[in-house]
Each structure stands twice: as C-alpha cells, then as structure tokens.
Design a protein around this motif. Structure first.
Motif, PDB file in Angstrom:
ATOM      1  N   LEU A   1       0.841  -1.198   0.000  1.00 22.79           N
ATOM      2  CA  LEU A   1       0.000   0.000   0.000  1.00 22.79           C
ATOM      3  C   LEU A   1       0.873   1.243   0.000  1.00 22.79           C
ATOM      4  N   TRP A   2       0.495   2.204  -0.832  1.00 22.06           N
ATOM      5  CA  TRP A   2       1.204   3.469  -0.957  1.00 22.06           C
ATOM      6  C   TRP A   2       0.366   4.593  -0.357  1.00 22.06           C
ATOM      7  N   GLY A   3       1.056   5.572   0.250  1.00 25.40           N
ATOM      8  CA  GLY A   3       0.372   6.791   0.635  1.00 25.40           C
ATOM      9  C   GLY A   3       0.087   7.646  -0.587  1.00 25.40           C
ATOM     10  N   GLN A   4      -0.554   8.799  -0.375  1.00 23.59           N
ATOM     11  CA  GLN A   4      -0.895   9.694  -1.482  1.00 23.59           C
ATOM     12  C   GLN A   4       0.289  10.535  -1.945  1.00 23.59           C
ATOM     13  N   GLY A   5       1.333  10.612  -1.122  1.00 22.61           N
ATOM     14  CA  GLY A   5       2.541  11.320  -1.509  1.00 22.61           C
ATOM     15  C   GLY A   5       2.583  12.754  -1.018  1.00 22.61           C
ATOM     16  N   THR A   6       3.806  13.283  -0.893  1.00 23.62           N
ATOM     17  CA  THR A   6       4.017  14.674  -0.534  1.00 23.62           C
ATOM     18  C   THR A   6       5.080  15.236  -1.465  1.00 23.62           C
ATOM     19  N   LEU A   7       4.819  16.441  -1.984  1.00 23.83           N
ATOM     20  CA  LEU A   7       5.686  17.030  -3.003  1.00 23.83           C
ATOM     21  C   LEU A   7       6.823  17.811  -2.364  1.00 23.83           C
ATOM     22  N   VAL A   8       8.031  17.555  -2.845  1.00 21.05           N
ATOM     23  CA  VAL A   8       9.219  18.270  -2.386  1.00 21.05           C
ATOM     24  C   VAL A   8       9.880  18.936  -3.592  1.00 21.05           C
TER      25      VAL A   8
END
Lengths: 113, 117
Positions: free
Chosen positions: B106-113
C-alpha cells in the motif's frame, strides 16, 4: 544494480482486446531458495499513487480483476490484460525486489485505440 | 481502513534540509517493512530507502546515501525521512509504502518536495 527494461514505452489497444507489456531484468530475479521470482507489477493512474497488481511474477493481489495476469521467469516477464477496459488506461511499471537497490522499469503508458 | 499519510513536504532551497513524516493506521505497523519511493514530475518511480520492522536492516539508493536518513517510531506508528543537502534532482513526490517484506502492498498519497532557489 538490476536494470529493468520494459517494452513498449507506450501501447494503444482497442476496448475488449488483449494488451501485453514486457519486462526484462538485467539479471535473474528467480530465487534458488524458494523458487520464486521477485517481480511485481504496478498500475498508476493519473494523479494517484501506484497500485499493486501482481507479485511473485504471477500472483494477483487481493481485489485485482482476473483479466490481469503475470507470467515469466528468470529475466523475462509479461503482464497481460486479457480484455481491455476503459478504466485500465494507466502507466504500468514492473519492479524487482530481489535485492537492494529495488528497481523499477521505466513504465509503459497504455491507452485506448 | 488501512492508511498511510505523508506530511512535511514543501519548497526548499538547494543545500537545505527537510523531514518527511508518514503516519500509518489500520494495520499493525510494527510488523512490517516500510519504504520511501519518489517520483520526479512526469517521470518514473525510484525507490529511495527502506527499514525493517525492528530497524535491524536499512538500505538506501546510492544517490541519497550520506544525505538521507530513514527512521521509524513503532510506538507512534510513524516513519520518517530526514533529507539533508538537498539538490534540484531530489525534486519529486515522495511516497511512503508499507510492504509484506519488500512487496509494496500500500502506498500513501505522496508529498511534493520541490528543491529550487
């Protein structure tokens, strides 16, 4: 590092037709200890994180439709969608988890013809 | 519901630092390997690092060794990625992932850097 190479880079298939994506690893990902191929397939739709489809090269994850199937062993693998549906439009990635670094193929973009 | 939620992303200048967090819920976090994977805008997936449930094994991709540190706090059901000496090529969406071993379940939705001056 194990290099994963997918083909083709993009693919257009008619609804209801078969789609086939290939993945080749630069060295075998077949384990001699458990006779399993450390190869997974993911689907990524626009704006979403990837979703696991297949692991151990041919085991469908829970909830994945049976039109998705994986095959192959050693260094050559295939993801097949038996009858393309509109919701299958996505980018597909193969991945080896045989050893670190874990590596992905470059992705195959699947579209409707 | 099984869920991973990343936080801590945001614009950072080259050479700067950032700490990403990932909060897990809905499963027994302390039993599982966890991973960070990144995706540069419009590009493919790159595995960054992983850590075993008991922290006895940790691995990194060569491009981040010595700059990034992965850690976890099982009591808080959380994992972290400390990123130092950031470069423009580190610009990406960073996903946390939990795995049955190294199978990315399972993957999270992500955070942009974004790394930019």
């Amino acid at each position: 590092d194990i290099v994963m190479t997918q083909s083709p880079d993009s693919l257009a298939v008619s609804l209801g037709e078969r789609a086939t994506i290939n993945c080749k690893s630069s060295q075998s990902v077949l384990s001699g200890s458990n006779n399993k191929n450390f190869l997974a397939w993911f689907q990524q739709k626009p704006g979403q994180p990837p979703n696991l489809l297949i692991y151990w090269a041919s085991t469908r994850d829970s909830g994945v439709p049976d039109r998705f199937s994986g095959s192959g062993s050693g260094t050559d693998f295939t993801l097949t969608i038996s009858s393309l549906q509109a919701e299958d439009v996505a980018v597909y990635y193969c991945q080896q988890y045989y050893g670190a670094p874990i590596t992905f193929g470059q992705g195959t973009r699947l579209e409707i013809k | 519901e099984v869920q991973l939620v990343e936080s801590g992303g945001g614009l950072v200048q080259p050479g700067g630092s950032l700490r990403l967090s990932c909060a897990a819920s809905g499963f027994n976090f302390s039993d599982y390997w966890v991973h960070w994977v990144r995706q540069a805008p419009g590009k493919g997936l790159e595995w960054v690092a992983n850590i075993k449930h008991d922290e006895s094994e940790i691995y990194y991709v060569d491009s981040v060794k010595g700059r990034f540190t992965i850690s976890r706090d099982n009591a808080k059901n959380s994992m972290y990625l400390q990123m130092n000496s950031l470069r423009a090529e580190d610009t990406a969406i960073y996903y946390c992932v939990y795995g049955r071993g190294w199978i990315f379940v399972l993957w999270g939705q992500g955070t942009l850097v974004p790394v930019s001056s």
